[in-house]
Design a protein around this motif. Sequence first.
Motif, PDB file in Angstrom:
ATOM      1  N   LEU A  39     -14.233 -16.557 -72.288  1.00 40.78           N
ATOM      2  CA  LEU A  39     -13.656 -17.819 -72.761  1.00 40.78           C
ATOM      3  C   LEU A  39     -14.747 -18.775 -73.220  1.00 40.78           C
ATOM      4  O   LEU A  39     -14.625 -19.428 -74.266  1.00 40.78           O
ATOM      5  N   LYS A  40     -15.822 -18.856 -72.453  1.00 38.81           N
ATOM      6  CA  LYS A  40     -16.927 -19.749 -72.816  1.00 38.81           C
ATOM      7  C   LYS A  40     -17.556 -19.315 -74.136  1.00 38.81           C
ATOM      8  O   LYS A  40     -17.850 -20.144 -74.998  1.00 38.81           O
ATOM      9  N   GLU A  41     -17.768 -18.017 -74.304  1.00 44.98           N
ATOM     10  CA  GLU A  41     -18.328 -17.510 -75.554  1.00 44.98           C
ATOM     11  C   GLU A  41     -17.445 -17.864 -76.739  1.00 44.98           C
ATOM     12  O   GLU A  41     -17.945 -18.277 -77.784  1.00 44.98           O
ATOM     13  N   GLN A  42     -16.147 -17.697 -76.567  1.00 49.16           N
ATOM     14  CA  GLN A  42     -15.220 -18.015 -77.649  1.00 49.16           C
ATOM     15  C   GLN A  42     -15.288 -19.503 -78.013  1.00 49.16           C
ATOM     16  O   GLN A  42     -15.301 -19.867 -79.189  1.00 49.16           O
ATOM     17  N   ARG A  43     -15.340 -20.342 -77.010  1.00 44.16           N
ATOM     18  CA  ARG A  43     -15.406 -21.791 -77.245  1.00 44.16           C
ATOM     19  C   ARG A  43     -16.708 -22.164 -77.939  1.00 44.16           C
ATOM     20  O   ARG A  43     -16.701 -22.896 -78.945  1.00 44.16           O
ATOM     21  N   ILE A  44     -17.805 -21.641 -77.456  1.00 49.31           N
ATOM     22  CA  ILE A  44     -19.116 -21.962 -78.030  1.00 49.31           C
ATOM     23  C   ILE A  44     -19.228 -21.414 -79.452  1.00 49.31           C
ATOM     24  O   ILE A  44     -19.777 -22.092 -80.332  1.00 49.31           O
ATOM     25  N   ASN A  45     -18.694 -20.224 -79.695  1.00 50.44           N
ATOM     26  CA  ASN A  45     -18.721 -19.661 -81.050  1.00 50.44           C
ATOM     27  C   ASN A  45     -17.984 -20.535 -82.052  1.00 50.44           C
ATOM     28  O   ASN A  45     -18.277 -20.490 -83.242  1.00 50.44           O
ATOM     29  N   ARG A  46     -17.053 -21.320 -81.573  1.00 51.27           N
ATOM     30  CA  ARG A  46     -16.314 -22.242 -82.444  1.00 51.27           C
ATOM     31  C   ARG A  46     -16.903 -23.651 -82.416  1.00 51.27           C
ATOM     32  O   ARG A  46     -16.308 -24.581 -82.948  1.00 51.27           O
ATOM     33  N   ASN A  47     -18.062 -23.768 -81.776  1.00 51.47           N
ATOM     34  CA  ASN A  47     -18.762 -25.060 -81.684  1.00 51.47           C
ATOM     35  C   ASN A  47     -17.867 -26.163 -81.125  1.00 51.47           C
ATOM     36  O   ASN A  47     -17.803 -27.268 -81.649  1.00 51.47           O
ATOM     37  N   MET A  48     -17.170 -25.830 -80.038  1.00 53.46           N
ATOM     38  CA  MET A  48     -16.240 -26.772 -79.417  1.00 53.46           C
ATOM     39  C   MET A  48     -16.758 -27.203 -78.057  1.00 53.46           C
ATOM     40  O   MET A  48     -17.332 -26.404 -77.321  1.00 53.46           O
ATOM     41  N   THR A  49     -16.507 -28.452 -77.723  1.00 52.12           N
ATOM     42  CA  THR A  49     -16.772 -28.924 -76.373  1.00 52.12           C
ATOM     43  C   THR A  49     -15.557 -28.600 -75.515  1.00 52.12           C
ATOM     44  O   THR A  49     -14.473 -28.278 -76.029  1.00 52.12           O
ATOM     45  N   LEU A  50     -15.732 -28.703 -74.225  1.00 50.18           N
ATOM     46  CA  LEU A  50     -14.591 -28.505 -73.326  1.00 50.18           C
ATOM     47  C   LEU A  50     -13.501 -29.532 -73.592  1.00 50.18           C
ATOM     48  O   LEU A  50     -12.313 -29.207 -73.556  1.00 50.18           O
ATOM     49  N   ARG A  51     -13.905 -30.758 -73.874  1.00 50.14           N
ATOM     50  CA  ARG A  51     -12.909 -31.807 -74.157  1.00 50.14           C
ATOM     51  C   ARG A  51     -12.130 -31.509 -75.430  1.00 50.14           C
ATOM     52  O   ARG A  51     -10.921 -31.721 -75.486  1.00 50.14           O
ATOM     53  N   THR A  60      -5.753 -17.405 -74.208  1.00 55.60           N
ATOM     54  CA  THR A  60      -6.031 -16.166 -74.923  1.00 55.60           C
ATOM     55  C   THR A  60      -5.272 -16.103 -76.246  1.00 55.60           C
ATOM     56  O   THR A  60      -5.761 -15.535 -77.214  1.00 55.60           O
ATOM     57  N   ASP A  61      -4.102 -16.722 -76.317  1.00 52.35           N
ATOM     58  CA  ASP A  61      -3.388 -16.806 -77.587  1.00 52.35           C
ATOM     59  C   ASP A  61      -4.198 -17.628 -78.586  1.00 52.35           C
ATOM     60  O   ASP A  61      -4.378 -17.222 -79.734  1.00 52.35           O
ATOM     61  N   TYR A  62      -4.702 -18.762 -78.144  1.00 52.86           N
ATOM     62  CA  TYR A  62      -5.485 -19.619 -79.037  1.00 52.86           C
ATOM     63  C   TYR A  62      -6.704 -18.889 -79.581  1.00 52.86           C
ATOM     64  O   TYR A  62      -7.013 -18.963 -80.773  1.00 52.86           O
ATOM     65  N   PHE A  63      -7.413 -18.159 -78.725  1.00 49.41           N
ATOM     66  CA  PHE A  63      -8.614 -17.451 -79.149  1.00 49.41           C
ATOM     67  C   PHE A  63      -8.314 -16.050 -79.703  1.00 49.41           C
ATOM     68  O   PHE A  63      -9.223 -15.320 -80.060  1.00 49.41           O
ATOM     69  N   ASP A  64      -7.038 -15.664 -79.735  1.00 48.95           N
ATOM     70  CA  ASP A  64      -6.617 -14.360 -80.241  1.00 48.95           C
ATOM     71  C   ASP A  64      -7.303 -13.217 -79.485  1.00 48.95           C
ATOM     72  O   ASP A  64      -7.857 -12.289 -80.071  1.00 48.95           O
ATOM     73  N   ILE A  65      -7.270 -13.311 -78.162  1.00 48.82           N
ATOM     74  CA  ILE A  65      -7.843 -12.296 -77.289  1.00 48.82           C
ATOM     75  C   ILE A  65      -6.730 -11.348 -76.860  1.00 48.82           C
ATOM     76  O   ILE A  65      -5.682 -11.782 -76.395  1.00 48.82           O
ATOM     77  N   ASP A  66      -6.946 -10.058 -77.023  1.00 47.02           N
ATOM     78  CA  ASP A  66      -5.986  -9.040 -76.623  1.00 47.02           C
ATOM     79  C   ASP A  66      -6.119  -8.805 -75.120  1.00 47.02           C
ATOM     80  O   ASP A  66      -7.106  -8.213 -74.667  1.00 47.02           O
ATOM     81  N   LEU A  67      -5.162  -9.286 -74.345  1.00 48.51           N
ATOM     82  CA  LEU A  67      -5.240  -9.164 -72.893  1.00 48.51           C
ATOM     83  C   LEU A  67      -5.198  -7.722 -72.409  1.00 48.51           C
ATOM     84  O   LEU A  67      -5.835  -7.389 -71.415  1.00 48.51           O
TER      85      LEU A  67
END
Length: 79
Positions: free
Chosen positions: A6-18, A55-62
């Motif tokens: 999850l952290k990798e996905q967020r960082i790859n999109r240059n997003m903060t937690l907020r 996981t839907d937002y990041f399009d991760i296949d569970l």
Amino acid sequence: MLGTLLKEQRINRNMTLRQLAAILNERYGLNLSAGMLSRYENGTNISTGNLFYITDYFDIDLTAFAKSFVADRRKNLAN
């Protein structure tokens, strides 16, 4: 492991937690805080409902993720 993904996905999109919390809250009608997302990324248990939305937002296949997780666990136990 999921938290790292999850952290990798967020960082790859240059997003903060907020930013991520704001997007998830708006898109899915949630009430997530940056602190809650931080705990998820650091390995604290994540609620199943929130997991589905993230996981839907990041399009991760569970299914693929779960199989990978189990395979890694089996490999570690075999060693």
